[in-house]
Design a protein around this motif. Structure first.
Motif, PDB file in Angstrom:
ATOM      1  N   GLU A 294     -79.759   4.235 100.735  1.00  0.00           N
ATOM      2  CA  GLU A 294     -81.120   4.545 100.306  1.00  0.00           C
ATOM      3  C   GLU A 294     -82.132   4.123 101.369  1.00  0.00           C
ATOM      4  O   GLU A 294     -81.799   3.438 102.338  1.00  0.00           O
ATOM      5  CB  GLU A 294     -81.432   3.854  98.976  1.00  0.00           C
ATOM      6  CG  GLU A 294     -81.299   2.347  99.031  1.00  0.00           C
ATOM      7  CD  GLU A 294     -81.486   1.701  97.672  1.00  0.00           C
ATOM      8  OE1 GLU A 294     -81.036   0.545  97.524  1.00  0.00           O
ATOM      9  OE2 GLU A 294     -82.090   2.305  96.765  1.00  0.00           O
TER      10      GLU A 294
ATOM     11  N   PHE B  70     -73.734   5.570  98.612  1.00  0.00           N
ATOM     12  CA  PHE B  70     -75.047   6.053  99.011  1.00  0.00           C
ATOM     13  C   PHE B  70     -75.745   5.050  99.908  1.00  0.00           C
ATOM     14  O   PHE B  70     -75.472   3.850  99.867  1.00  0.00           O
ATOM     15  CB  PHE B  70     -75.919   6.382  97.797  1.00  0.00           C
ATOM     16  CG  PHE B  70     -76.304   5.188  96.949  1.00  0.00           C
ATOM     17  CD1 PHE B  70     -77.431   4.433  97.249  1.00  0.00           C
ATOM     18  CD2 PHE B  70     -75.545   4.840  95.846  1.00  0.00           C
ATOM     19  CE1 PHE B  70     -77.794   3.343  96.462  1.00  0.00           C
ATOM     20  CE2 PHE B  70     -75.896   3.749  95.059  1.00  0.00           C
ATOM     21  CZ  PHE B  70     -77.023   3.003  95.371  1.00  0.00           C
TER      22      PHE B  70
ATOM     23  N   HIS C  73     -81.662  12.561  92.289  1.00  0.00           N
ATOM     24  CA  HIS C  73     -80.430  12.821  93.043  1.00  0.00           C
ATOM     25  C   HIS C  73     -79.356  11.802  92.677  1.00  0.00           C
ATOM     26  O   HIS C  73     -78.168  12.132  92.586  1.00  0.00           O
ATOM     27  CB  HIS C  73     -80.709  12.783  94.549  1.00  0.00           C
ATOM     28  CG  HIS C  73     -81.360  14.024  95.064  1.00  0.00           C
ATOM     29  ND1 HIS C  73     -80.664  15.187  95.307  1.00  0.00           N
ATOM     30  CD2 HIS C  73     -82.654  14.295  95.371  1.00  0.00           C
ATOM     31  CE1 HIS C  73     -81.502  16.120  95.736  1.00  0.00           C
ATOM     32  NE2 HIS C  73     -82.710  15.602  95.782  1.00  0.00           N
ATOM     33  N   ASP C  74     -79.774  10.558  92.454  1.00  0.00           N
ATOM     34  CA  ASP C  74     -78.794   9.532  92.098  1.00  0.00           C
ATOM     35  C   ASP C  74     -78.241   9.753  90.696  1.00  0.00           C
ATOM     36  O   ASP C  74     -77.095   9.400  90.421  1.00  0.00           O
ATOM     37  CB  ASP C  74     -79.414   8.138  92.217  1.00  0.00           C
ATOM     38  CG  ASP C  74     -78.349   7.063  92.383  1.00  0.00           C
ATOM     39  OD1 ASP C  74     -77.503   7.205  93.296  1.00  0.00           O
ATOM     40  OD2 ASP C  74     -78.348   6.089  91.595  1.00  0.00           O
TER      41      ASP C  74
ATOM     42  N   THR D 287     -85.583  10.628  94.614  1.00  0.00           N
ATOM     43  CA  THR D 287     -84.310   9.965  94.891  1.00  0.00           C
ATOM     44  C   THR D 287     -83.595   9.593  93.595  1.00  0.00           C
ATOM     45  O   THR D 287     -82.369   9.730  93.492  1.00  0.00           O
ATOM     46  CB  THR D 287     -84.539   8.726  95.769  1.00  0.00           C
ATOM     47  OG1 THR D 287     -84.967   9.156  97.072  1.00  0.00           O
ATOM     48  CG2 THR D 287     -83.276   7.904  95.928  1.00  0.00           C
TER      49      THR D 287
ATOM     50  N   THR E 264     -80.290  14.360 101.465  1.00  0.00           N
ATOM     51  CA  THR E 264     -81.170  14.846 100.413  1.00  0.00           C
ATOM     52  C   THR E 264     -82.661  14.883 100.750  1.00  0.00           C
ATOM     53  O   THR E 264     -83.498  14.768  99.855  1.00  0.00           O
ATOM     54  CB  THR E 264     -80.966  13.998  99.137  1.00  0.00           C
ATOM     55  OG1 THR E 264     -81.341  12.639  99.420  1.00  0.00           O
ATOM     56  CG2 THR E 264     -79.521  14.043  98.677  1.00  0.00           C
ATOM     57  N   SER E 265     -83.018  15.084 102.005  1.00  0.00           N
ATOM     58  CA  SER E 265     -84.442  15.239 102.321  1.00  0.00           C
ATOM     59  C   SER E 265     -84.599  16.189 103.504  1.00  0.00           C
ATOM     60  O   SER E 265     -83.726  16.259 104.376  1.00  0.00           O
ATOM     61  CB  SER E 265     -85.088  13.889 102.638  1.00  0.00           C
ATOM     62  OG  SER E 265     -86.500  13.990 102.635  1.00  0.00           O
TER      63      SER E 265
ATOM     64  N   PHE F 150     -73.946  10.056  99.764  1.00  0.00           N
ATOM     65  CA  PHE F 150     -75.309  10.548  99.592  1.00  0.00           C
ATOM     66  C   PHE F 150     -76.252   9.751 100.483  1.00  0.00           C
ATOM     67  O   PHE F 150     -76.144   8.515 100.566  1.00  0.00           O
ATOM     68  CB  PHE F 150     -75.767  10.387  98.137  1.00  0.00           C
ATOM     69  CG  PHE F 150     -75.020  11.232  97.146  1.00  0.00           C
ATOM     70  CD1 PHE F 150     -75.558  12.415  96.672  1.00  0.00           C
ATOM     71  CD2 PHE F 150     -73.760  10.842  96.690  1.00  0.00           C
ATOM     72  CE1 PHE F 150     -74.868  13.203  95.758  1.00  0.00           C
ATOM     73  CE2 PHE F 150     -73.059  11.621  95.776  1.00  0.00           C
ATOM     74  CZ  PHE F 150     -73.621  12.800  95.305  1.00  0.00           C
TER      75      PHE F 150
ATOM     76  N   TYR G 263     -80.265   8.991 100.990  1.00  0.00           N
ATOM     77  CA  TYR G 263     -81.527   9.104 100.252  1.00  0.00           C
ATOM     78  C   TYR G 263     -82.707   8.674 101.112  1.00  0.00           C
ATOM     79  O   TYR G 263     -82.640   7.666 101.818  1.00  0.00           O
ATOM     80  CB  TYR G 263     -81.499   8.215  99.007  1.00  0.00           C
ATOM     81  CG  TYR G 263     -80.426   8.532  97.996  1.00  0.00           C
ATOM     82  CD1 TYR G 263     -80.036   9.840  97.723  1.00  0.00           C
ATOM     83  CD2 TYR G 263     -79.813   7.502  97.269  1.00  0.00           C
ATOM     84  CE1 TYR G 263     -79.068  10.112  96.768  1.00  0.00           C
ATOM     85  CE2 TYR G 263     -78.850   7.773  96.314  1.00  0.00           C
ATOM     86  CZ  TYR G 263     -78.465   9.069  96.069  1.00  0.00           C
ATOM     87  OH  TYR G 263     -77.512   9.338  95.122  1.00  0.00           O
TER      88      TYR G 263
ATOM     89  N   VAL H 126     -83.461   4.207  95.037  1.00  0.00           N
ATOM     90  CA  VAL H 126     -82.907   4.839  93.838  1.00  0.00           C
ATOM     91  C   VAL H 126     -83.747   4.524  92.607  1.00  0.00           C
ATOM     92  O   VAL H 126     -83.643   5.216  91.590  1.00  0.00           O
ATOM     93  CB  VAL H 126     -81.440   4.418  93.596  1.00  0.00           C
ATOM     94  CG1 VAL H 126     -80.541   4.963  94.687  1.00  0.00           C
ATOM     95  CG2 VAL H 126     -81.319   2.908  93.489  1.00  0.00           C
TER      96      VAL H 126
END
Length: 357
Positions: free
Chosen positions: A71, A69, A50-51, A47, A97-98, A35, A37, A41
């Motif tokens: 971040e 992940f 998603h975590d 974020t 994720t963005s 993942f 981010y 987190v």
């Protein structure tokens, strides 16, 4: 099993793998899921949600998977390096994720055609790249309805991140819903130009309150705006998760993002060989968008109206974008009775009449 990927852990992992017998390593290796981010987190917003989805994958599959992940990845060229790092570390499915990770995801996916990628909120796809999104605008219509009932000044402040369609349609949906309750309602927007900056978010909230707004909402990820609203004695809405703990008096409700079901499903498909590229856009009906419990301060009339909006959206009898709709310049965007298609929504770059932005 999870890992926070850094350059040090990546090199250490490679060295350890080299020391294992190849056949044994392959037999025991869990399925790698990565993942990327945009924020920390611990933001308790985008974020963080998603975590929570990543953790749901671990809970569902145990030692069959290994998640990792990265971040605080800046949107743009840095994202490509982070995505590539996960691919080189052996992850077989990578979620980025963005919105600003879209082009880097496509770029890295071309370099690793056997790895599967999924990009949140984007629109570019490939054979090994899928996209997924949530209909946040549905939740905005619900909280806009509450704002219309709860605001005494008839003015709400909206702290926005970046002028991408996802954010613009949220502003519009919120304003249209509030305006149905109060035809003279005003929505004032301040662009923070960040997804996560507590100091800037708090300053924006204070500026909007100084302009007469007695309800604050946001499309940024910290709880700072809520806390500013609490200090100033006005109402506010959380973003992405239930943020009541940060501002128990101010927090009226929140749009809650729930990615867990989607992540668990897509990881299973990647593991069993049924994964295919495609586009998913889930909303309240699908459980991707939820509403946090209403504050006790929410009036019975506001509760009833908000519940009706939710029921209508789920039943398909209410669409937050139904004409006649004109933009700020008076241009007709939707005819009377016409509803906005997904194509119109995904490209929305205009404000509805009455938004002050």
């Amino acid at each position: 099993m999870s890992t926070i990927i850094t350059r040090r852990t990546l090199l250490a992992g490679a060295a350890a793998s080299a020391a294992l017998p190849l056949a044994g390593a392959r037999a025991q290796a869990p399925f790698g899921v990565g993942f990327v981010y945009v924020g920390p987190v611990g933001d308790h917003g985008w974020t963080w949600t998603h975590d929570q989805g990543r953790k749901a994958v671990e809970a569902a599959y145990g030692n069959k998977v290994k998640t990792s992940f990265i971040e605080n990845v800046a949107e743009g060229p840095d994202a490509a390096r982070a995505i590539r790092q996960l691919a080189q570390a052996g992850d077989q499915l990578i979620f980025t994720t963005s919105f600003g990770f879209m082009n880097p995801t496509i770029q890295v996916a071309k370099q690793f055609p056997k790895i599967k990628f999924e990009h949140a909120t984007g629109y570019q796809r490939a054979e090994n790249v899928a996209t997924y999104n949530a209909r946040f605008y549905e939740g905005r219509a619900v909280i806009g309805t509450i704002a219309g009932h709860m605001s005494k000044s008839g003015q709400a402040g909206y702290i926005a991140s970046f002028p991408i369609p996802e954010v613009v349609m949220g502003i519009n949906a919120f304003h249209l819903a509030a305006k149905k309750v109060n035809p003279n309602f005003k929505t004032k927007v301040i662009w923070a130009s960040t997804w996560y900056d507590p100091a800037k978010e708090a300053d924006a909230a204070k500026a909007l309150i100084d302009q007469g707004c007695d309800v604050i909402t946001q499309h940024t990820d910290s709880a700072a705006a809520l806390q500013a609203a609490e200090q100033r004695g006005v109402f506010a809405f959380g973003q992405a998760s239930d943020m009541k703990a940060f501002a128990p008096k101010a927090h009226l409700s929140a749009i809650v993002d729930d990615w867990s079901g989607y992540y668990v499903k897509r990881v299973k498909e990647a593991m069993d060989g049924t994964w295919k590229s495609g586009d998913v856009w889930g909303g309240i009906k699908d459980g991707m968008v939820k509403l946090a419990p209403y504050n006790d301060a929410v009036t019975p009339a506001a509760r009833a109206a908000a519940d009706e909006v939710q029921k209508g959206i789920v039943a398909g009898t209410l669409h937050p974008f139904t004409g006649e709709l004109k933009d700020q310049k008076g241009t007709l965007r939707l005819k009377a009775g016409e509803t906005a298609s997904d194509e119109i929504l995904s490209k929305m770059d205009w404000y509805v009449d009455g938004v002050q932005a």
